[in-house]
Scaffold this motif. Structure first.
Motif, mmCIF file in Angstrom:
data_model
loop_
_atom_site.group_PDB
_atom_site.id
_atom_site.type_symbol
_atom_site.label_atom_id
_atom_site.label_comp_id
_atom_site.label_asym_id
_atom_site.label_seq_id
_atom_site.Cartn_x
_atom_site.Cartn_y
_atom_site.Cartn_z
ATOM 1 N N GLN A 1 -72.944 -19.524 7.408
ATOM 2 C CA GLN A 1 -72.799 -20.828 8.045
ATOM 3 C C GLN A 1 -71.643 -21.603 7.407
ATOM 4 O OE1 GLN A 1 -76.820 -22.261 7.526
ATOM 5 N NE2 GLN A 1 -77.418 -21.603 9.585
ATOM 6 N N SER A 2 -70.970 -22.398 8.223
ATOM 7 C CA SER A 2 -69.771 -23.119 7.780
ATOM 8 C C SER A 2 -70.127 -24.414 7.069
ATOM 9 C CB SER A 2 -68.865 -23.431 8.972
ATOM 10 O OG SER A 2 -68.413 -22.234 9.570
ATOM 11 N N VAL A 3 -69.296 -24.746 6.077
ATOM 12 C CA VAL A 3 -69.471 -25.981 5.307
ATOM 13 C C VAL A 3 -68.204 -26.815 5.467
ATOM 14 C CG1 VAL A 3 -69.903 -26.961 3.030
ATOM 15 C CG2 VAL A 3 -70.928 -24.759 3.659
ATOM 16 N N SER B 1 -64.252 -36.581 8.284
ATOM 17 C CA SER B 1 -65.251 -35.518 8.337
ATOM 18 C C SER B 1 -64.704 -34.307 9.099
ATOM 19 C CB SER B 1 -66.524 -36.013 9.031
ATOM 20 O OG SER B 1 -66.238 -36.335 10.392
ATOM 21 N N GLY B 2 -65.393 -33.190 8.951
ATOM 22 C CA GLY B 2 -65.051 -31.991 9.710
ATOM 23 C C GLY B 2 -63.986 -31.116 9.086
ATOM 24 N N LEU B 3 -63.555 -31.418 7.849
ATOM 25 C CA LEU B 3 -62.547 -30.595 7.180
ATOM 26 C C LEU B 3 -63.229 -29.399 6.520
ATOM 27 C CD1 LEU B 3 -60.417 -33.438 5.517
ATOM 28 C CD2 LEU B 3 -60.059 -32.323 7.742
ATOM 29 N N PHE B 4 -62.805 -28.225 6.872
ATOM 30 C CA PHE B 4 -63.466 -26.982 6.418
ATOM 31 C C PHE B 4 -63.320 -26.804 4.907
ATOM 32 C CE2 PHE B 4 -63.466 -22.360 5.643
ATOM 33 C CZ PHE B 4 -64.736 -22.056 6.134
ATOM 34 N N ILE B 5 -64.442 -26.452 4.272
ATOM 35 C CA ILE B 5 -64.469 -26.238 2.824
ATOM 36 C C ILE B 5 -64.745 -24.785 2.470
ATOM 37 C CG2 ILE B 5 -65.780 -26.735 0.711
ATOM 38 C CD1 ILE B 5 -66.018 -29.594 1.645
#
Length: 276
Positions: free
Chosen positions: A221-223, A234-238
């Motif tokens: 799952q994406s963080v 918000s929404g910047l991929f880590i």
């Protein structure tokens, strides 16, 4: 004149025949000796002069051919080395272009955010996982605690700002001062929030604590950033969830998140913050 008798005629004929035969034999013998002498001289000349000279000429010709082959091989080696060098340079330039294109796409996807494109000036071996110096500072609008992104995702927070440069504290640092508010997108379409607090060097993953320990979080799952209480949207991929640690009562205690793929090597970054 007295006529020859029959016997005298026969003897005269025999003598003439004998003389003719002797003359012929003598001629043949002289020719044979002459041919024999010619053949012997020919063999001697061929063995002592012609063959050695011919062999020497062939040897010189073979040596010259080998030298030309050697020169051709050296030339081909140089050409091959240059092609490999050109290929390496081409791949480097292609990767740079791909990174720049992705950063441009990222900038276009954040029309309401402050985005500052720059390059990495310094990343020393002694602090490889700790800090980097970038080519943007106060003059370009950089402020402390802005998030720093590569073409793949977040890699750090701005720690110190100078007039034209800034020091970025990487998320893999052992001394990450500020937590990062994050959210994890779940399979049911909802999300759960938490904070990225530290980096586990043994697991090579971020340690994330969730606000809802009963959430169903799974690997893959994406963080991303949640935008809560930070200087960035918000929404910047880590990163991506790789493991979940649970207590004995099946409550999530820690979520482990792998960093972006190009965390180890990058040349261009984008500093992102909220517009004032």
């Amino acid at each position: 004149m007295r006529k020859l008798t029959r016997l005298q005629k026969i003897l005269s004929i025999l003598i003439c025949i004998s003389l003719i035969f002797s003359f012929i034999m003598l001629s043949l013998r002289q020719n044979s000796l002459s041919n024999l002498g010619y053949s012997a001289w020919t063999y001697i000349k061929y063995g002592l002069i012609d063959y050695p000279l011919k062999s020497l000429g062939n040897g010189i010709s073979d040596l010259a051919n080998l030298w030309h082959v050697y020169e051709d091989n050296e030339y081909l080696k140089e050409e091959l080395a240059q092609q490999r060098s050109y290929k390496t340079l081409y791949e480097e330039e292609r990767n740079k272009n791909e990174d720049l294109e992705k950063l441009l796409e990222m900038k276009n996807s954040l029309p309401d955010a402050l985005t500052i494109s720059c390059s990495v000036l310094q990343r020393s071996a002694s602090s490889w996982r700790q800090t980097v110096t970038i080519s943007a500072g106060k003059a370009q609008g950089v402020k402390e605690n802005m998030i720093v992104m590569t073409s793949e995702g977040a890699i750090g927070l701005v720690e110190t700002v100078q007039s034209a440069t800034s020091i970025v504290r990487l998320l893999t640092s052992e001394n990450l001062v500020n937590d990062i508010a994050i959210k994890i997108s779940l399979e049911d379409g909802s999300s759960v929030e938490g904070v990225l607090q530290s980096y586990d060097a043994q697991k090579k993953a971020y340690c994330v604590s969730l606000f809802d320990n009963d959430a169903t979080v799974a690997a893959g799952q994406s963080v991303a950033t949640s935008g809560s209480g930070g200087n960035y949207p918000s929404g910047l991929f880590i990163g991506t969830v790789v493991d979940v640690s649970q207590s004995d009562d099946a409550i999530i205690s820690t979520v482990y998140v792998s960093p972006v793929s190009n965390m180890k090597s990058f040349e261009y970054v984008m500093v992102i913050g909220n517009e004032e």
